[in-house]
Design an enzyme around this catalytic site. Structure first.
Site, PDB file in Angstrom:
ATOM      1  CE1 TYR A  11     104.973  70.403  77.071  1.00 35.65           C
ATOM      2  CE2 TYR A  11     104.261  71.149  74.917  1.00 35.65           C
ATOM      3  CZ  TYR A  11     104.322  70.171  75.879  1.00 35.65           C
ATOM      4  OH  TYR A  11     103.729  68.954  75.660  1.00 35.65           O
ATOM      5  NE  ARG A  52      98.883  67.136  81.802  1.00 45.64           N
ATOM      6  CZ  ARG A  52      99.950  66.499  81.366  1.00 45.64           C
ATOM      7  NH1 ARG A  52      99.886  65.731  80.315  1.00 45.64           N
ATOM      8  NH2 ARG A  52     101.096  66.630  81.995  1.00 45.64           N
ATOM      9  CB  VAL A  53      91.695  70.079  77.041  1.00 45.83           C
ATOM     10  CG1 VAL A  53      92.129  68.872  76.231  1.00 45.83           C
ATOM     11  CG2 VAL A  53      90.296  70.518  76.656  1.00 45.83           C
ATOM     12  N   PRO A  72      88.577  79.114  68.828  1.00 50.03           N
ATOM     13  CG  PRO A  72      88.807  78.632  66.530  1.00 50.03           C
ATOM     14  CD  PRO A  72      89.600  78.909  67.785  1.00 50.03           C
ATOM     15  CD  GLN A 140      96.356  68.863  62.142  1.00 48.22           C
ATOM     16  OE1 GLN A 140      97.144  69.476  61.451  1.00 48.22           O
ATOM     17  NE2 GLN A 140      95.590  67.911  61.674  1.00 48.22           N
TER      18      GLN A 140
END
Length: 181
Positions: A11, A52-53, A72, A140
């Site tokens: 990706y 996807r989230v 986490p 991030q």
């Protein structure tokens, strides 16, 4: 910084090689190009089970399933509503700048914050469940958009809390889940 041989490397490296090839073709053949670096985009008509989230959380909430947050939960993402993304891409295509230009929403949310927002807006009864993370998951993802602001006069307008209900409505229709459930 990405791992060039990790499980996500196809990706990450695929995007880099595509930009390289586009610029080589531009230089060698004088072909006009535009390169947009698109960041997480969400909205109606997304594939419900695409992994996807945002679509995962909304589908899970509507089905009454636990929202699965990868550990986490403090990793951050930024989410751009589809109408904002389309506006940015059109401005890039119609402009004179080749790019690359980042197009995305710099508003940053932890995965736990996203899950809590989806729970609050869509189904307060669902639980949030922590699960193992995938290898090489970035901590991030946040677009830096000063070039888009300066060169395209573009910045996102739709806030996450306003976009999620629009996506929910579409998912409810396609899943056949009424508002009362």
């Amino acid at each position: 910084n990405v791992n060039p041989i990790g499980v996500r490397s196809c990706y990450d490296e695929g995007k880099r090689v595509a930009e390289t090839l586009m610029f080589d073709y531009h230089r060698q053949h004088g072909i006009e190009i535009r390169i947009a670096r698109i960041f997480n985009t969400y909205g109606p008509r997304m594939n419900i089970d695409d992994g996807r989230v945002v679509s995962n959380f909304i589908a899970q909430a509507l089905r009454g399933e636990p929202l699965t947050v990868q550990k986490p939960g403090t990793q951050t993402r930024s989410f751009c509503f589809v109408s904002d993304m389309v506006d940015g891409l059109i401005r890039l295509m119609e402009g004179e700048n080749t790019g690359p230009i980042n197009i995305g929403n710099p508003g940053e949310f932890t995965m736990l914050e996203l899950a809590e927002t989806v729970k609050e807006l869509i189904n307060p009864k669902v639980e949030i469940k922590m699960v193992e993370n995938t290898p090489d998951d970035p901590r991030q993802r946040k677009p830096d958009i000063p070039k888009a602001k300066e060169l395209l006069g573009w910045e996102p307008k739709v806030k996450l809390r306003d976009g999620l209900p629009l996506m929910e409505e579409d998912f409810r229709l396609r899943l056949g889940v009424s508002k009362e459930n």
